[in-house]
Enzyme design. Structure first.
Site, mmCIF file in Angstrom:
data_model
loop_
_atom_site.group_PDB
_atom_site.id
_atom_site.type_symbol
_atom_site.label_atom_id
_atom_site.label_comp_id
_atom_site.label_asym_id
_atom_site.label_seq_id
_atom_site.Cartn_x
_atom_site.Cartn_y
_atom_site.Cartn_z
ATOM 1 N N GLY A 186 0.838 -1.204 0.000
ATOM 2 C CA GLY A 186 0.000 0.000 0.000
ATOM 3 C C GLY A 186 0.863 1.241 0.000
ATOM 4 C CG ASN A 187 -0.104 4.649 -1.549
ATOM 5 O OD1 ASN A 187 -0.835 5.486 -1.022
ATOM 6 N ND2 ASN A 187 -0.439 4.004 -2.663
ATOM 7 C CE1 TYR A 188 3.596 5.149 5.762
ATOM 8 C CE2 TYR A 188 5.240 6.071 4.276
ATOM 9 C CZ TYR A 188 4.915 5.271 5.359
ATOM 10 O OH TYR A 188 5.896 4.610 6.039
ATOM 11 C CB ALA A 231 -1.659 7.316 -3.998
#
Ligand code: CTP
Length: 400
Positions: free
Chosen positions: A209-211, A277
């Site tokens: 995943g990402n932030y 994102a």
């Protein structure tokens, strides 16, 4: 923009500027608005309810009950009736009560029940206005989404000169007109917004995943809905909620799910804002069982996900507007322009990771917007709510 037929609750509090509220009520009525005055007990010391009810054609509301016949005034009904609550003048005491929910009069209970937007025009002496508690209360009200009409500078009732004088009624009416103009500027428009990160499963308990927090996209969705648009919000896993009834939320997890939802919604929308994102890759295999630790190295093979923006760009029809985002660490403008062209976007919003307070996980953001012709507009660091306004003004128009 006409304010004809709009329902305005005009809140009046105990400031000498209350005398200007009579002109304000008159100007609003002259433009065709329906005005219901709610006045605080100390407001009545400065202006008589008879003047106000004569101007508005409606009995002024001040107490919870009318003393002689026991009629109950419903703050909840007023909250539902109003298209706008305008508190002018707002004293320091009223700002403090609003900020802290101290519902000890009819005006504050009405404020707390208000479903519509609230505009506040403070009025007080310069030292009171400059006091940190007033500054803090105004900031709190802004964080509630209230619109502050800053007081003007000039000679005050105390004969002191400084900032604190309630804005002139003509100027306040202009702000009210702008508010309704803006509110309707996206009516009959449908906007698709992708938001948040995507999670690409490795096994039943792990993912890539990402932030991304989704805050920017949610602010965009709320702003579009506030302006009258119907919004389809396709959200990756985020812990945010939407309140606006015009927002239809579709929750997804992976890039593939986001792609499927976007492709199916896109043909019916006027604009798409691709704020998510999206993970560029996913694990080639998703293990059915939890992967066990082994002593040696491990590798995960990744395969590319579909590019949602580029896929929508391929099927984009005349008149559909597409706005993308780029988060770059080097050759920012050049890379952003490259992405805009490749994905057939009309605009790209560039945020740089170099700017402190901007980007992932912050409540603020600092962006530049580039258009197809290469024009670049730079904006200062602002709250994500204000950045959303700039993006929509710039990319989806400021029609009045
Ligand atoms: N985007 C998308 N689908 C993807 C990847 C990106 O819709 N699979 C969109 C993003 O929502 C954003 C824009 O494309 O609006 C640019 O995203 P970004 O990740 O910066 O672009 P990439 O093309 O993935 O380029 P990079 O190699 O820099 O990651």
């Amino acid at each position: 923009m006409s304010i004809k037929g709009k329902h305005i609750v005009l809140g009046i509090t105990g400031s000498i500027a209350a005398y200007k509220a009579a002109s304000l009520a008159r100007l609003l009525i002259r433009e065709g608005a329906e005005v219901q005055v709610v006045i605080t007990p100390s407001g009545k010391e400065f202006i008589t309810p008879v003047t106000l009810s004569a101007l508005t054609g409606k009995p002024v509301v001040s107490e919870f009950f009318t003393a002689n016949d026991g009629t109950w005034h419903s703050h909840v009904d007023l909250g539902l009736w109003a298209d706008l609550m305008l508190i002018a003048p707002a004293t320091a005491a009223t700002l403090g009560k609003m900020a802290n929910g101290i519902a000890d009069n009819m005006l504050i209970t009405t404020y707390l029940s208000m479903k519509a937007a609230v505009m506040v025009a403070p009025a007080m002496d310069l030292d009171m206005f400059a006091h940190p508690s007033t500054t803090r209360n105004i900031e709190i009200l802004k964080s509630y989404g209230n619109i502050i009409i800053e007081p003007a500078a000039g000679e005050l009732a105390s004969h002191l000169i400084g900032k604190g004088r309630m804005e002139e009624p003509e100027k306040i009416v202009e702000r009210v007109r702008d508010f309704f103009g803006k509110q309707d500027s996206l009516s009959k428009k449908k906007v698709l917004i992708t938001v948040g990160p995507t999670y690409e499963k490795i096994d039943p308990v792990r993912f890539i995943g990402n932030y991304s927090s989704g805050k920017m996209g949610f602010a965009l969705a709320e702003e579009c809905a506030d302006r009258g648009a119907e919004v389809v919000l396709i959200a990756g896993p985020v812990s945010l909620s939407v309140s606006h009834p015009n927002i239809k939320r579709i929750d997804v997890e992976s890039a593939e799910e986001m792609y499927q939802a976007s492709i199916s919604e896109f043909p019916t929308v006027d604009a798409a804002i691709l704020c998510a994102a999206v993970a560029d890759y996913r694990p080639q295999e998703q293990a059915k069982e939890k992967i066990k630790r082994k002593s040696d190295e491990m590798q995960i093979s990744l395969v590319p996900n579909k590019d949602i923006a580029a896929s929508l760009g391929e099927i984009k029809k005349e008149g559909q507007v597409m706005v993308g985002f780029a988060l770059e660490t080097n050759n920012e403008v050049e890379n952003a322009i490259g992405k805009m062209k490749k994905k057939k976007l009309d605009y790209i919003v560039l945020n740089s990771l170099k700017d402190s307070g901007a980007g992932f996980r912050h409540d603020t953001n600092k962006v530049s917007i580039l258009d197809e012709s290469g024009n670049k507009t730079d904006f200062p660091l602002k709250s994500k709510t204000d950045v959303a306004k700039d993006i929509i003004d710039c990319c989806l128009g400021r029609k009045k």
